[in-house]
Motif scaffolding. Structure first.
Motif, mmCIF file in Angstrom:
data_model
loop_
_atom_site.group_PDB
_atom_site.id
_atom_site.type_symbol
_atom_site.label_atom_id
_atom_site.label_comp_id
_atom_site.label_asym_id
_atom_site.label_seq_id
_atom_site.Cartn_x
_atom_site.Cartn_y
_atom_site.Cartn_z
ATOM 1 N N ILE A 1 10.025 -15.333 24.438
ATOM 2 C CA ILE A 1 9.147 -14.342 23.813
ATOM 3 C C ILE A 1 8.413 -13.546 24.887
ATOM 4 O O ILE A 1 8.342 -12.315 24.829
ATOM 5 N N ALA A 2 7.869 -14.238 25.885
ATOM 6 C CA ALA A 2 7.127 -13.576 26.962
ATOM 7 C C ALA A 2 7.981 -12.553 27.707
ATOM 8 O O ALA A 2 7.477 -11.508 28.139
ATOM 9 N N TYR A 3 9.273 -12.830 27.838
ATOM 10 C CA TYR A 3 10.170 -11.909 28.536
ATOM 11 C C TYR A 3 10.828 -10.902 27.606
ATOM 12 O O TYR A 3 11.722 -10.160 28.019
ATOM 13 N N GLY A 4 10.410 -10.895 26.333
ATOM 14 C CA GLY A 4 10.926 -9.908 25.386
ATOM 15 C C GLY A 4 12.342 -10.179 24.902
ATOM 16 O O GLY A 4 12.970 -9.288 24.323
ATOM 17 N N LYS A 5 12.830 -11.383 25.090
ATOM 18 C CA LYS A 5 14.205 -11.698 24.669
ATOM 19 C C LYS A 5 14.296 -12.003 23.173
ATOM 20 O O LYS A 5 15.358 -11.841 22.581
ATOM 21 N N VAL A 6 13.214 -12.488 22.582
ATOM 22 C CA VAL A 6 13.134 -12.717 21.140
ATOM 23 C C VAL A 6 11.745 -12.268 20.681
ATOM 24 O O VAL A 6 10.786 -12.286 21.458
ATOM 25 N N PRO A 7 11.616 -11.844 19.416
ATOM 26 C CA PRO A 7 10.315 -11.368 18.941
ATOM 27 C C PRO A 7 9.345 -12.527 18.672
ATOM 28 O O PRO A 7 9.777 -13.640 18.340
ATOM 29 N N PRO A 8 8.040 -12.277 18.781
ATOM 30 C CA PRO A 8 7.053 -13.321 18.511
ATOM 31 C C PRO A 8 7.190 -13.931 17.111
ATOM 32 O O PRO A 8 6.946 -15.122 16.930
ATOM 33 N N GLU A 9 7.617 -13.135 16.153
ATOM 34 C CA GLU A 9 7.767 -13.627 14.785
ATOM 35 C C GLU A 9 8.805 -14.747 14.681
ATOM 36 O O GLU A 9 8.817 -15.500 13.710
ATOM 37 N N SER A 10 9.668 -14.866 15.681
ATOM 38 C CA SER A 10 10.698 -15.904 15.649
ATOM 39 C C SER A 10 10.083 -17.299 15.655
ATOM 40 O O SER A 10 10.719 -18.266 15.234
ATOM 41 N N LEU A 11 8.823 -17.433 16.103
ATOM 42 C CA LEU A 11 8.161 -18.737 16.086
ATOM 43 C C LEU A 11 7.934 -19.234 14.659
ATOM 44 O O LEU A 11 7.904 -20.442 14.419
ATOM 45 N N LEU A 12 7.796 -18.309 13.725
ATOM 46 C CA LEU A 12 7.567 -18.709 12.334
ATOM 47 C C LEU A 12 8.749 -19.501 11.786
ATOM 48 O O LEU A 12 8.572 -20.361 10.927
ATOM 49 N N ASP A 13 9.933 -19.216 12.304
ATOM 50 C CA ASP A 13 11.139 -19.906 11.832
ATOM 51 C C ASP A 13 11.252 -21.344 12.338
ATOM 52 O O ASP A 13 12.054 -22.117 11.817
ATOM 53 N N VAL A 14 10.488 -21.693 13.369
ATOM 54 C CA VAL A 14 10.614 -23.025 13.977
ATOM 55 C C VAL A 14 9.333 -23.857 13.874
ATOM 56 O O VAL A 14 9.228 -24.899 14.522
#
Length: 164
Positions: A132-145
């Protein structure tokens, strides 16, 4: 109350040079021991925060307690609706279900040993944060895990006011 009986046969020894490092700069994590290496007893990492850096936003764990031991520096920790300023040698243990967050105190550095017990496989969670910090996945992806890593994000006006 349930008793967790860890299942592992050998001591876990992690040399500083062998610990995986995630992040650099204002937030650095050293991944020390994950749940699988301790038979479920705990997972632990060392977090170094520079110049007032934020560590974790408000969240809670439904199945694990989280221990914060200040190796050096000064940190702010949210514990429920209380913001605690902790210094070198101080210990804060947050029970399951209680919202918490942590950061270096404004203008300060903090070096924190964090232990979660019983353990949850979390190393991949920290690698996810780095993506997330490097912009490879969006911050919202944390909601899925959230459920996978027993980390449920919340909000705290108390924390927001303390961190202004």
């Amino acid at each position: 109350m349930s008793l967790i009986i860890p299942s592992f046969d050998d001591s876990v020894i992690v040399r500083a040079a062998d610990a995986e490092t995630v992040g650099a700069g204002p937030v650095t994590l050293r991944l020390l021991a994950d749940s699988s290496s301790t038979g479920g007893a705990l997972s632990t990492q060392r977090v170094t925060l520079l110049d007032g850096a934020n560590g974790a936003a408000p969240h809670h764990h439904s199945r694990s307690a989280e221990l914060f031991y200040l190796l050096d520096g000064t940190a702010q920790l949210l514990s429920g609706e209380q913001v605690v300023t902790a210094g070198r040698g101080d210990l804060v243990v947050v029970p399951p279900g209680l919202d918490h967050a942590f950061a270096a105190a404004p203008g300060e550095n903090a070096d924190i040993l964090i232990v979660i017990t019983p353990g949850v496989e979390r190393f991949e969670y920290f690698r996810h944060l780095e993506r997330i910090a490097y912009g490879k996945v969006p911050p919202e992806s944390l909601l899925d895990v959230q459920e996978l890593y027993d980390t449920y994000f919340t909000s705290s006006e108390t924390w927001n006011l303390a961190r202004k």
